[in-house]
Write a protein that holds these residues in place. Structure first.
Motif, mmCIF file in Angstrom:
data_model
loop_
_atom_site.group_PDB
_atom_site.id
_atom_site.type_symbol
_atom_site.label_atom_id
_atom_site.label_comp_id
_atom_site.label_asym_id
_atom_site.label_seq_id
_atom_site.Cartn_x
_atom_site.Cartn_y
_atom_site.Cartn_z
ATOM 1 N N ALA A 1 0.833 -1.208 0.000
ATOM 2 C CA ALA A 1 0.000 0.000 0.000
ATOM 3 C C ALA A 1 0.864 1.253 0.000
ATOM 4 O O ALA A 1 0.554 2.239 -0.680
ATOM 5 N N VAL A 2 1.968 1.221 0.749
ATOM 6 C CA VAL A 2 2.915 2.346 0.758
ATOM 7 C C VAL A 2 3.465 2.543 -0.650
ATOM 8 O O VAL A 2 3.527 3.673 -1.153
ATOM 9 N N SER A 3 3.845 1.446 -1.284
ATOM 10 C CA SER A 3 4.405 1.520 -2.643
ATOM 11 C C SER A 3 3.420 2.147 -3.619
ATOM 12 O O SER A 3 3.821 2.928 -4.486
ATOM 13 N N GLN A 4 2.146 1.832 -3.485
ATOM 14 C CA GLN A 4 1.127 2.417 -4.370
ATOM 15 C C GLN A 4 1.028 3.931 -4.163
ATOM 16 O O GLN A 4 0.890 4.687 -5.119
ATOM 17 N N GLN A 5 1.099 4.351 -2.905
ATOM 18 C CA GLN A 5 1.036 5.785 -2.608
ATOM 19 C C GLN A 5 2.255 6.515 -3.169
ATOM 20 O O GLN A 5 2.136 7.588 -3.758
ATOM 21 N N LEU A 6 3.420 5.917 -2.993
ATOM 22 C CA LEU A 6 4.648 6.516 -3.528
ATOM 23 C C LEU A 6 4.611 6.579 -5.045
ATOM 24 O O LEU A 6 5.053 7.563 -5.652
ATOM 25 N N LYS A 7 4.072 5.548 -5.671
ATOM 26 C CA LYS A 7 3.982 5.503 -7.139
ATOM 27 C C LYS A 7 3.152 6.673 -7.674
ATOM 28 O O LYS A 7 3.528 7.308 -8.654
ATOM 29 N N LYS A 8 2.054 6.982 -7.013
ATOM 30 C CA LYS A 8 1.207 8.099 -7.461
ATOM 31 C C LYS A 8 1.955 9.432 -7.378
ATOM 32 O O LYS A 8 1.853 10.269 -8.280
ATOM 33 N N LEU A 9 2.710 9.620 -6.301
ATOM 34 C CA LEU A 9 3.487 10.855 -6.168
ATOM 35 C C LEU A 9 4.615 10.913 -7.190
ATOM 36 O O LEU A 9 4.917 11.977 -7.740
ATOM 37 N N LYS A 10 5.221 9.770 -7.457
ATOM 38 C CA LYS A 10 6.313 9.715 -8.435
ATOM 39 C C LYS A 10 5.794 9.989 -9.850
ATOM 40 O O LYS A 10 6.389 10.760 -10.604
ATOM 41 N N GLU A 11 4.679 9.370 -10.194
ATOM 42 C CA GLU A 11 4.100 9.571 -11.526
ATOM 43 C C GLU A 11 3.682 11.023 -11.745
ATOM 44 O O GLU A 11 3.680 11.500 -12.873
ATOM 45 N N ALA A 12 3.337 11.720 -10.672
ATOM 46 C CA ALA A 12 2.960 13.135 -10.772
ATOM 47 C C ALA A 12 4.192 14.040 -10.792
ATOM 48 O O ALA A 12 4.068 15.255 -10.942
ATOM 49 N N GLY A 13 5.385 13.443 -10.629
ATOM 50 C CA GLY A 13 6.615 14.231 -10.677
ATOM 51 C C GLY A 13 6.925 14.975 -9.388
ATOM 52 O O GLY A 13 7.798 15.846 -9.367
ATOM 53 N N ILE A 14 6.235 14.628 -8.305
ATOM 54 C CA ILE A 14 6.419 15.344 -7.047
ATOM 55 C C ILE A 14 7.599 14.780 -6.257
ATOM 56 O O ILE A 14 8.271 15.508 -5.532
ATOM 57 N N ILE A 15 7.840 13.487 -6.401
ATOM 58 C CA ILE A 15 8.990 12.857 -5.745
ATOM 59 C C ILE A 15 9.809 12.096 -6.776
ATOM 60 O O ILE A 15 9.324 11.800 -7.872
ATOM 61 N N VAL A 16 11.040 11.803 -6.425
ATOM 62 C CA VAL A 16 11.923 10.994 -7.280
ATOM 63 C C VAL A 16 12.468 9.854 -6.434
ATOM 64 O O VAL A 16 12.548 9.956 -5.204
ATOM 65 N N GLU A 17 12.825 8.750 -7.113
ATOM 66 C CA GLU A 17 13.334 7.590 -6.395
ATOM 67 C C GLU A 17 14.763 7.273 -6.795
ATOM 68 O O GLU A 17 15.202 7.633 -7.884
ATOM 69 N N ARG A 18 15.444 6.598 -5.869
ATOM 70 C CA ARG A 18 16.817 6.162 -6.102
ATOM 71 C C ARG A 18 16.943 4.758 -5.534
ATOM 72 O O ARG A 18 16.740 4.549 -4.331
#
Length: 98
Positions: free
Chosen positions: A46-63
């Motif tokens: 569920a956390v991963s799904q929430q992070l994915k939405k923010l990432k797809e919107a360009g608000i966060i980036v992952e490493r």
């Protein structure tokens, strides 16, 4: 994607309490995905799904770091998203050793 579609996607991404909590945690810097489970009190998927939405919107980036992903705020935020982030109180989290 045009500006209005991007704006709608970004505003939708920040319209969820769990995602706002994620952003509040990220105000202090990069955080491992595993650290969000205790903060949100939801499952890792569920956390991963929430992070994915923010990432797809360009608000966060992952490493990627080993088997985990670390997230941070995108340095370039539209003013309307930055204003929302600025209003969030930082949430301190206990960081894992990954």
């Amino acid at each position: 994607m045009n500006n209005i579609e991007l704006m709608a996607k970004q505003l939708k991404a920040v319209s969820d309490p769990n995602r706002l909590k994620l952003l509040a945690c990220l105000k202090k810097g990069e955080v491992c995905a595993c650290d969000f489970v205790d903060v949100l009190n939801i499952s890792q998927p569920a956390v991963s799904q929430q992070l994915k939405k923010l990432k797809e919107a360009g608000i966060i980036v992952e490493r990627p770091v080993g088997t985990w992903k670390h997230y941070r705020l995108n340095e370039m935020q539209p003013p309307y998203i930055q204003a929302i982030i600025n209003q969030l109180e930082e949430i301190s989290i206990i960081k894992c050793d990954c």
